[in-house]
Design a protein around this motif. Sequence first.
Motif: not given
Length: 296
Positions: A35-40, A256-265
């Motif tokens: 959550s503290l990264s921009d992992f995508d 956020e995580g599995f549609k847009w792949w913003n796993l950090g968000s």
Amino acid sequence: MISARERAAWGFVSPALIAIAIFFVIPVVSSLLLSLSDFDIYALADLGNMRFVGLQNYERLLTNPLFWQAMKNTVWFSVLGVPLAIGASLAAAVILNARTVKWRPVWRVMFFAPYVTTLVATAVLWNYLLHTRYGVINWVLTSVGLPAVDWLGDPNTSIPAILIFVVWKIFGYNMLIFLAVLQTVPDDLYEAARIDGAGPWARFIHVTLPAIAPTLLLVSIISVAGFFQLFAEPYVMTQGGPAQSTVTVLYFMYEEGFKWWNLGSASAVAFVLFLCIFAVTMVQLAVSRKLGGDHT
């Protein structure tokens, strides 16, 4: 120096501690760091693309209108659903606890069956029941001269429609918990209340509720956590619609995580949700202690 008894004790608990560390502690810590990264999706392909962004995910989250819409919907689900679910299951438990009710085992099985039925299958079934043109519920309404209702297509009725389904789904589980604790209340207390002239309602208020108060608190905490984590129901029945009226926090996290792949968000959403559930639970415990203290 550790004694043989202590070593034996650690030997017995170590498998459970290892399992907790592997399947709970490590994933939670990893999610916090995520959550503290921009992992995508790019970082998923190459970890070199991942950057440490600090609290930026949380800042963007708190300025995202869709997140606040999801939080509002989740709060509505909880505020309306928790009292309804607890009230209905407690009422059913009190009725089925009466010795005058016939076929009690049959009723218990019937009420508990929805809980152990596959959620997706029952959600699809309810979609057909609530269908605007072909649903059984609207057929009954039109048969008595009432207009058909677009249950899942109208923002004003979508949350109540899903709530009815959720309460029906979890109703039996809470009922069995209440039924179990009601059977531990001594009959002498009810007999003494009857001798004092207390009616059914007075016996429920002054005998039943104080006796089951700890269980009532437990069920309320479980129910709040469950309603705050609603996902499959709106995902299957409305896909968050109409007009985002049934998007929940968990549904928002999924997108956020599995549609847009913003796993950090998405990880940031998970921790905000955890803090919300934790805060509500602490409030419930504080209110319970205060009421318990006032009662004593």
